[in-house]
Design a protein around this motif. Structure first.
Motif, PDB file in Angstrom:
ATOM      1  N   MET A 146       8.379   5.073 -42.463  1.00  0.00           N
ATOM      2  CA  MET A 146       9.221   5.370 -41.556  1.00  0.00           C
ATOM      3  C   MET A 146      10.697   5.538 -42.218  1.00  0.00           C
ATOM      4  SD  MET A 146       9.980   2.413 -38.666  1.00  0.00           S
ATOM      5  CE  MET A 146      11.728   1.563 -38.967  1.00  0.00           C
ATOM      6  N   ILE A 147      11.199   6.669 -41.841  1.00  0.00           N
ATOM      7  CA  ILE A 147      12.510   7.171 -42.406  1.00  0.00           C
ATOM      8  C   ILE A 147      13.689   6.683 -41.268  1.00  0.00           C
ATOM      9  CG2 ILE A 147      13.754   9.061 -43.089  1.00  0.00           C
ATOM     10  CD1 ILE A 147      10.984  10.125 -44.161  1.00  0.00           C
ATOM     11  N   ILE A 148      14.758   6.202 -41.730  1.00  0.00           N
ATOM     12  CA  ILE A 148      15.716   5.981 -40.820  1.00  0.00           C
ATOM     13  C   ILE A 148      16.934   6.960 -41.013  1.00  0.00           C
ATOM     14  CG2 ILE A 148      15.100   3.509 -40.508  1.00  0.00           C
ATOM     15  CD1 ILE A 148      17.384   2.722 -42.213  1.00  0.00           C
ATOM     16  N   THR A 149      17.717   7.240 -40.056  1.00  0.00           N
ATOM     17  CA  THR A 149      18.815   8.150 -40.310  1.00  0.00           C
ATOM     18  C   THR A 149      20.072   7.426 -40.867  1.00  0.00           C
ATOM     19  OG1 THR A 149      19.694   7.863 -38.051  1.00  0.00           O
ATOM     20  CG2 THR A 149      18.179   9.600 -38.390  1.00  0.00           C
ATOM     21  N   CYS A 150      21.106   7.719 -41.189  1.00  0.00           N
ATOM     22  CA  CYS A 150      22.169   7.341 -41.884  1.00  0.00           C
ATOM     23  C   CYS A 150      22.812   6.334 -40.635  1.00  0.00           C
ATOM     24  CB  CYS A 150      23.161   8.241 -42.143  1.00  0.00           C
ATOM     25  SG  CYS A 150      22.673   9.034 -43.730  1.00  0.00           S
ATOM     26  N   ARG A 151      22.749   6.774 -39.528  1.00  0.00           N
ATOM     27  CA  ARG A 151      23.434   6.141 -38.207  1.00  0.00           C
ATOM     28  C   ARG A 151      22.465   4.801 -38.100  1.00  0.00           C
ATOM     29  NH1 ARG A 151      25.909   6.929 -33.098  1.00  0.00           N
ATOM     30  NH2 ARG A 151      26.822   9.042 -34.083  1.00  0.00           N
ATOM     31  N   GLN A 152      21.005   5.105 -38.160  1.00  0.00           N
ATOM     32  CA  GLN A 152      20.251   3.819 -37.968  1.00  0.00           C
ATOM     33  C   GLN A 152      20.567   2.843 -39.082  1.00  0.00           C
ATOM     34  OE1 GLN A 152      16.671   5.967 -37.714  1.00  0.00           O
ATOM     35  NE2 GLN A 152      16.237   5.238 -35.837  1.00  0.00           N
ATOM     36  N   LEU A 153      21.140   3.275 -40.286  1.00  0.00           N
ATOM     37  CA  LEU A 153      21.163   2.271 -41.534  1.00  0.00           C
ATOM     38  C   LEU A 153      22.470   1.594 -41.136  1.00  0.00           C
ATOM     39  CD1 LEU A 153      20.537   2.325 -45.006  1.00  0.00           C
ATOM     40  CD2 LEU A 153      22.983   1.961 -44.213  1.00  0.00           C
ATOM     41  N   VAL A 154      23.574   2.286 -40.615  1.00  0.00           N
ATOM     42  CA  VAL A 154      24.694   1.722 -40.276  1.00  0.00           C
ATOM     43  C   VAL A 154      24.597   0.377 -39.446  1.00  0.00           C
ATOM     44  CG1 VAL A 154      26.958   2.179 -39.172  1.00  0.00           C
ATOM     45  CG2 VAL A 154      26.425   3.641 -41.146  1.00  0.00           C
ATOM     46  N   GLU A 155      23.624   0.852 -38.460  1.00  0.00           N
ATOM     47  CA  GLU A 155      23.678  -0.107 -37.233  1.00  0.00           C
ATOM     48  C   GLU A 155      22.607  -1.274 -37.881  1.00  0.00           C
ATOM     49  OE1 GLU A 155      21.765   2.220 -34.281  1.00  0.00           O
ATOM     50  OE2 GLU A 155      23.280   3.129 -33.512  1.00  0.00           O
ATOM     51  N   ALA A 156      21.873  -0.991 -38.839  1.00  0.00           N
ATOM     52  CA  ALA A 156      20.973  -1.945 -39.417  1.00  0.00           C
ATOM     53  C   ALA A 156      21.532  -2.991 -40.397  1.00  0.00           C
ATOM     54  CB  ALA A 156      19.595  -1.510 -40.029  1.00  0.00           C
ATOM     55  N   VAL A 157      22.820  -2.631 -40.998  1.00  0.00           N
ATOM     56  CA  VAL A 157      23.420  -3.273 -41.957  1.00  0.00           C
ATOM     57  C   VAL A 157      23.515  -4.938 -41.621  1.00  0.00           C
ATOM     58  CG1 VAL A 157      25.644  -3.571 -43.171  1.00  0.00           C
ATOM     59  CG2 VAL A 157      24.518  -1.058 -43.150  1.00  0.00           C
ATOM     60  N   THR A 158      24.366  -5.027 -40.449  1.00  0.00           N
ATOM     61  CA  THR A 158      24.298  -6.631 -40.086  1.00  0.00           C
ATOM     62  C   THR A 158      23.113  -7.099 -40.112  1.00  0.00           C
ATOM     63  OG1 THR A 158      26.285  -5.911 -38.755  1.00  0.00           O
ATOM     64  CG2 THR A 158      25.655  -7.860 -38.449  1.00  0.00           C
ATOM     65  N   ALA A 159      22.033  -6.711 -39.522  1.00  0.00           N
ATOM     66  CA  ALA A 159      20.787  -7.304 -39.289  1.00  0.00           C
ATOM     67  C   ALA A 159      20.307  -7.334 -40.702  1.00  0.00           C
ATOM     68  CB  ALA A 159      20.002  -6.359 -38.294  1.00  0.00           C
ATOM     69  N   ALA A 160      20.408  -6.324 -41.519  1.00  0.00           N
ATOM     70  CA  ALA A 160      19.745  -6.434 -43.150  1.00  0.00           C
ATOM     71  C   ALA A 160      20.414  -7.696 -43.609  1.00  0.00           C
ATOM     72  CB  ALA A 160      20.030  -5.302 -43.653  1.00  0.00           C
ATOM     73  N   ARG A 161      21.822  -7.829 -43.428  1.00  0.00           N
ATOM     74  CA  ARG A 161      22.676  -8.990 -44.095  1.00  0.00           C
ATOM     75  C   ARG A 161      22.189 -10.406 -43.566  1.00  0.00           C
ATOM     76  NH1 ARG A 161      26.335  -9.558 -47.026  1.00  0.00           N
ATOM     77  NH2 ARG A 161      26.878 -11.523 -45.733  1.00  0.00           N
ATOM     78  N   GLU A 162      21.626 -10.317 -42.184  1.00  0.00           N
ATOM     79  CA  GLU A 162      21.257 -11.816 -41.561  1.00  0.00           C
ATOM     80  C   GLU A 162      19.763 -11.962 -41.910  1.00  0.00           C
ATOM     81  OE1 GLU A 162      22.687 -11.255 -37.890  1.00  0.00           O
ATOM     82  OE2 GLU A 162      24.557 -11.573 -38.070  1.00  0.00           O
ATOM     83  N   GLY A 163      19.094 -11.132 -42.341  1.00  0.00           N
ATOM     84  CA  GLY A 163      17.585 -11.050 -42.757  1.00  0.00           C
ATOM     85  C   GLY A 163      16.935 -11.157 -41.262  1.00  0.00           C
ATOM     86  N   ALA A 164      17.424 -10.422 -40.495  1.00  0.00           N
ATOM     87  CA  ALA A 164      16.795 -10.319 -39.279  1.00  0.00           C
ATOM     88  C   ALA A 164      15.907  -8.955 -39.091  1.00  0.00           C
ATOM     89  CB  ALA A 164      17.915  -9.933 -37.985  1.00  0.00           C
ATOM     90  N   LEU A 165      15.765  -8.062 -40.054  1.00  0.00           N
ATOM     91  CA  LEU A 165      14.947  -7.087 -40.168  1.00  0.00           C
ATOM     92  C   LEU A 165      13.272  -7.500 -40.300  1.00  0.00           C
ATOM     93  CD1 LEU A 165      17.068  -4.290 -42.106  1.00  0.00           C
ATOM     94  CD2 LEU A 165      16.927  -4.681 -39.855  1.00  0.00           C
ATOM     95  N   SER A 166      12.479  -6.666 -40.169  1.00  0.00           N
ATOM     96  CA  SER A 166      10.940  -6.662 -40.262  1.00  0.00           C
ATOM     97  C   SER A 166      10.961  -6.181 -41.541  1.00  0.00           C
ATOM     98  CB  SER A 166      10.315  -5.945 -39.338  1.00  0.00           C
ATOM     99  OG  SER A 166      10.444  -4.656 -39.568  1.00  0.00           O
ATOM    100  N   VAL A 167       9.702  -6.686 -41.969  1.00  0.00           N
ATOM    101  CA  VAL A 167       9.578  -6.347 -43.471  1.00  0.00           C
ATOM    102  C   VAL A 167       9.352  -4.588 -43.756  1.00  0.00           C
ATOM    103  CG1 VAL A 167       7.619  -6.081 -45.236  1.00  0.00           C
ATOM    104  CG2 VAL A 167       8.064  -8.148 -44.146  1.00  0.00           C
ATOM    105  N   LEU A 168       8.800  -3.951 -42.613  1.00  0.00           N
ATOM    106  CA  LEU A 168       8.764  -2.534 -42.491  1.00  0.00           C
ATOM    107  C   LEU A 168      10.378  -1.953 -42.473  1.00  0.00           C
ATOM    108  CD1 LEU A 168       7.049  -0.215 -42.472  1.00  0.00           C
ATOM    109  CD2 LEU A 168       7.146  -0.245 -40.190  1.00  0.00           C
ATOM    110  N   GLU A 169      11.119  -2.472 -41.738  1.00  0.00           N
ATOM    111  CA  GLU A 169      12.612  -2.172 -41.605  1.00  0.00           C
ATOM    112  C   GLU A 169      13.099  -2.083 -42.974  1.00  0.00           C
ATOM    113  OE1 GLU A 169      13.302  -3.033 -36.748  1.00  0.00           O
ATOM    114  OE2 GLU A 169      13.431  -4.699 -38.184  1.00  0.00           O
ATOM    115  N   GLN A 170      13.117  -3.412 -43.558  1.00  0.00           N
ATOM    116  CA  GLN A 170      13.939  -3.824 -44.808  1.00  0.00           C
ATOM    117  C   GLN A 170      13.094  -2.685 -45.770  1.00  0.00           C
ATOM    118  OE1 GLN A 170      13.300  -7.655 -46.593  1.00  0.00           O
ATOM    119  NE2 GLN A 170      12.975  -8.518 -44.479  1.00  0.00           N
ATOM    120  N   LEU A 171      11.934  -2.381 -45.743  1.00  0.00           N
ATOM    121  CA  LEU A 171      11.641  -1.162 -46.819  1.00  0.00           C
ATOM    122  C   LEU A 171      12.424   0.085 -46.372  1.00  0.00           C
ATOM    123  CD1 LEU A 171       7.653  -1.890 -46.924  1.00  0.00           C
ATOM    124  CD2 LEU A 171       9.605  -2.322 -48.706  1.00  0.00           C
ATOM    125  N   SER A 172      12.242   0.471 -45.104  1.00  0.00           N
ATOM    126  CA  SER A 172      13.003   1.476 -44.905  1.00  0.00           C
ATOM    127  C   SER A 172      14.450   1.648 -45.167  1.00  0.00           C
ATOM    128  CB  SER A 172      12.802   1.838 -43.151  1.00  0.00           C
ATOM    129  OG  SER A 172      11.490   1.865 -42.767  1.00  0.00           O
TER     130      SER A 172
END
Ligand code: ZN
Length: 80
Positions: free
Chosen positions: A1-27
């Motif tokens: 799964m490849i995420i775009t820069c925009r998706q990464l920016v949106e995921a930064v907060t979730a990543a910090r809170e540990g709210a990403l799935s394992v697959l999302e964390q890898l991406s």
């Protein structure tokens, strides 16, 4: 799964809170590994959030913990 820069920016907060799935964390990490701009962004977010956290530490302490701490402190205070 490849995420775009925009998706990464949106995921930064979730990543910090540990709210990403394992697959999302890898991406997320895979994107950071090859995108200097997003690394810089994530780093900046980290610093900003840490600053905010320092300011808000008092509010973010759970009530039970604060009460326990106060109880311990008042026990340890010499009575005059
Ligand atoms: Zn990027």
């Amino acid at each position: 799964m490849i995420i775009t820069c925009r998706q990464l920016v949106e995921a930064v907060t979730a990543a910090r809170e540990g709210a990403l799935s394992v697959l999302e964390q890898l991406s997320y990490r895979a994107h950071l590994a090859r995108c200097a701009a997003c690394r810089a962004y994530a780093q900046q977010m980290e610093e900003t959030v840490n600053l905010l956290h320092d300011v808000r530490t008092e509010d973010s302490v759970p009530d039970g913990f604060k009460a326990a701490l106060l109880a311990r402190l008042s026990k340890g205070t010499p009575k005059h």
